[in-house]
Design an enzyme around this catalytic site. Structure first.
Site, PDB file in Angstrom:
ATOM      1  N   HIS A 252      64.941  -4.117  36.074  1.00 40.43           N
ATOM      2  CA  HIS A 252      65.161  -5.448  35.521  1.00 40.43           C
ATOM      3  C   HIS A 252      66.640  -5.541  35.157  1.00 40.43           C
ATOM      4  O   HIS A 252      67.197  -4.605  34.583  1.00 40.43           O
ATOM      5  CB  HIS A 252      64.287  -5.638  34.277  1.00 40.43           C
ATOM      6  CG  HIS A 252      64.190  -7.057  33.819  1.00 40.43           C
ATOM      7  ND1 HIS A 252      65.251  -7.714  33.248  1.00 40.43           N
ATOM      8  CD2 HIS A 252      63.174  -7.943  33.851  1.00 40.43           C
ATOM      9  CE1 HIS A 252      64.868  -8.952  32.943  1.00 40.43           C
ATOM     10  NE2 HIS A 252      63.609  -9.117  33.296  1.00 40.43           N
ATOM     11  N   ARG A 272      67.695 -16.504  30.728  1.00 42.05           N
ATOM     12  CA  ARG A 272      68.430 -17.150  31.828  1.00 42.05           C
ATOM     13  C   ARG A 272      67.705 -18.399  32.301  1.00 42.05           C
ATOM     14  O   ARG A 272      68.330 -19.413  32.595  1.00 42.05           O
ATOM     15  CB  ARG A 272      68.626 -16.150  32.980  1.00 42.05           C
ATOM     16  CG  ARG A 272      69.732 -15.153  32.687  1.00 42.05           C
ATOM     17  CD  ARG A 272      69.758 -14.027  33.710  1.00 42.05           C
ATOM     18  NE  ARG A 272      68.670 -13.099  33.511  1.00 42.05           N
ATOM     19  CZ  ARG A 272      67.906 -12.596  34.478  1.00 42.05           C
ATOM     20  NH1 ARG A 272      68.136 -12.931  35.731  1.00 42.05           N
ATOM     21  NH2 ARG A 272      66.941 -11.755  34.205  1.00 42.05           N
TER      22      ARG A 272
END
Ligand code: FAD
Length: 633
Positions: A252, A272
């Site tokens: 990740h 995000r």
């Protein structure tokens, strides 16, 4: 000490989303079902899931549907996915999410009262049904509530709440039992021990569902918690089943990098998705420099367009911070390597300059709390420091897509422990929906298998004796190797030599270390008796981590290309030669791992024609394109 013994129709190993959904289904189909989990009931990994469950319900953008979700999933997995699994997943995820709601899940809502859906990397439309950034917790809470509701029904019907569904928590399974010595002989049950007392326990059952999650604890920087020692992967191998796609491990892009004690803990992609941007030490939004050719037409090429997308998705392309995880993780890695990293070896993830403070706290309460508590950083006022962390394994037990049965009769697998669905890279949000879709299918598959049996397979008494001897061995090896030291060396080796960027020499070196560690692990001792003895538990888990690590390394060495969660420094491009090759791991008679190439079956015509020619030509081989052209002519 006598071995405790129980008889069931179906034993589900694991009480995360996949395990609970499988157990509910098996019980709903009238099967006497045990749920066994090595952690506390309610403390599965699924609880940690933050962003949401991907399901094309079309609540926020009505253009979304299963076909778009299917395309996104295949694209994210760089076309190596088991397309039948990706199809079932895309079609059935909405139904599974609505079912959760009917069972009491309280999802966030849109203004007009529908289940709200958020943006996530690689998903064309807002698709993740969520509960703030605590979706996994709500998912588990709801499934547990459903378990309790079924138990209450059983109390009314049979006078015993546990007559058809019983939970065995803090109980670790160490072996599957089988009818015969041949690898792949039919399943007869599972063997393990209670973590607290060390008492041994045996479940007699013709069907076992593996739902044990992932393998992250083989790596030193990981978002995964202590249970992720690859137990289900190893149990399947030892029973003669195959593991597929093991070279694909997802790093990740955004784990915490500071302070050292929390290194690897996840920073959700929702940061995000909700507007957060990545910057290097020069303040540059560097993701614009890392949009790969295959994604060029789908992502914004200027900050202005990327920013406009948050409010007008119909007329703008998404910002490159929302590229699939493998792309973002590699980009961060490159920035740090080029000397443009943050003070503690990551990059900056900034949401503070993008959203009002109150909105950040409302949308990302767990992240706000996590950074304040663990790093003394106020994310409403300053950027976070983040870097890649080992997060998810795409590889797992090779199963039949429709039933989730492995090649071993009676052995099923669902959730992170199964392989194929996500190809070379999983999209965020596609795991929670995977757990629900294939958890349900595993429960149904196991129930149907039991119904179809003329007689229950039986394991000879020697099987139990072997499992008992194996489980107790570390307790009598006083003064031997220390399991913690072996574990640390394995983690370091996997992280440094088979991590986010790989090359042949380093992977071979890792394999040599793993071979030596296997010898040392076979000699690990854990004095102190059976009563809650973590050293003993780790000594047993080491067998699993080493087997799984060997699979990852062997498959990674063989695949001479870069694709999804497998990046080879010495073969940096995606190669047409490897496009249809799947790598399948099995246990050899000498205890080592063999890896064989297997051709990916051709995609069904009606699924293939969901894609535009231009896109397919970026992924498929020339031969496949000839077939495609003949098909659409
Ligand atoms: P788990 O939930 O991990 O359950 C495994 C179970 O198996 C546990 O009960 C464990 O005790 C048990 N077990 C293991 N070994 C044994 C054994 N030997 N004997 C008995 N029991 C055993 N995915 C998304 O789709 N959306 C997200 O927003 C998201 N966020 C995430 C955030 C974090 C921090 C992490 C780490 C992952 C996230 N993921 C997300 C991924 C997702 O959470 C996992 O892939 C998923 O929860 C795995 O579920 P599972 O049911 O397969 O396993």
């Amino acid at each position: 000490m006598e071995i405790e013994r129980h008889e069931y129709d179906v034993v589900v190993i694991g009480a995360g989303g996949a395990g609970l959904r499988a157990a509910i289904e098996a019980r709903q189909q009238g099967k006497r079902t045990a749920i066994v989990c090595k952690s506390l009931f309610g403390k599965a990994h699924t609880v940690m899931a933050e962003g949401g469950a991907a399901a094309a319900m079309g609540n926020v953008n009505s253009d979304d549907n299963w076909m778009v979700h299917f395309r996104d999933t295949m694209r994210g997995g760089k076309f190596l996915n088991n397309w039948r699994m990706a199809e079932l997943h895309a079609k059935e995820a909405p139904e599974r999410v609505w079912e959760l709601e009917a069972w009491g899940a309280l999802f966030d809502r849109t203004k007009d009262g529908k289940i709200s859906q958020r943006n996530f990397g690689g998903h064309e439309y807002p698709r993740l049904a969520h509960v703030g950034d605590r979706t996994g917790l709500e998912l588990i809470r709801t499934l547990q509530q459903r378990v309790v509701a079924l138990q209450q029904e059983d109390e009314r019907l049979h006078g015993d709440p546990e007559a058809y569904l019983k939970v065995f928590a803090e109980c670790t399974i160490t072996r599957l039992l089988q009818d015969g010595d041949e690898p792949g002989a039919p399943i007869t049950g599972a063997f393990g021990y209670w973590r607290e007392t060390g008492r041994l326990i045996c479940f007699d059952a013709p069907a076992v569902v593996l739902a044990t999650g992932g393998i992250g604890k083989s790596f030193s920087v990981t978002s995964n918690s202590w249970e992720y020692t690859g137990d289900g992967h190893a149990l399947a191998l030892l029973a003669g089943a195959k593991l597929i796609n093991m070279e694909f491990v997802q790093f990740h892009p955004t784990g915490m990098v500071w302070p050292p004690s929390v290194r690897g803990i996840l920073v959700t992609e929702s940061v995000r998705g909700d507007g957060g941007v990545l910057r290097n030490s020069d303040g540059v939004r560097f993701m614009f420099n890392y949009i790969p050719d295959v994604f060029k037409d789908k992502y914004a090429t200027s900050e202005e367009e990327g920013d406009r997308w948050y409010t007008d998705q119909a007329n703008n392309r998404r910002p490159p911070e929302l590229l699939p995880r493998d792309e973002v993780a590699r980009a961060i890695n490159s920035e740090v390597k080029a000397g443009r990293g943050s003070p503690h070896g990551g990059v900056f993830l900034d949401v503070s300059s993008r959203l009002p403070a109150a909105e950040i706290v409302r949308r990302l309460p767990s992240m706000h709390h996590q950074f304040k508590e663990l790093a003394d950083v106020d994310i409403t006022a300053e950027p976070m420091e983040v870097g890649p962390t080992c997060h998810y394994v795409m590889g797992g037990v090779e199963v039949d897509a429709d039933t989730t049965q492995s090649s071993v009769p009676g052995l099923f697998a669902a959730g992170e422990v199964s392989g194929g669905m996500h190809g070379s890279n999983r999209l965020g949000g596609n795991s929670l929906s995977d757990l629900l879709v294939f958890g349900q299918r595993a429960g149904a598959g196991a129930a149907a298998y039991v119904d179809g049996l003329a007689a229950r397979p039986v394991a000879g008494p020697e099987k139990l004796a072997e499992a008992e001897a194996e489980a107790l061995a570390p307790l009598s090896r006083g003064g031997a190797e220390n399991p913690y030291e072996v574990h640390q060396e394995l983690q370091r080796t996997m992280h440094e030599l088979v991590g986010i960027i790989r090359k042949a020499g380093e992977i071979s070196e890792a394999l040599e270390v793993v071979t030596k560690l296997k010898e040392r692990a076979a000699n690990t001792g854990a004095p102190g008796g059976r009563i809650y003895n973590p050293g003993w538990h780790l000594a047993l888990d080491l067998r699993n981590m080493l087997l799984v690590s060997e699979c990852v390394a062997r498959a990674a060495l063989l695949r001479e290309e870069s694709r999804g969660g497998h990046t080879r420094d010495d073969f940096p491009a995606m190669s047409a030669d490897w496009r249809r090759k799947l790598l399948v791991c099995a246990l050899a008679a000498d205890g080592g791992i063999t890896v064989e190439e297997q051709e990916q079956p051709s995609m069904r015509d009606d699924l293939l024609t969901l894609f535009e020619r231009g896109e397919l030509s970026k992924y498929l081989t020339a031969d496949e394109m000839v077939e495609f052209d003949a098909l659409v002519k």
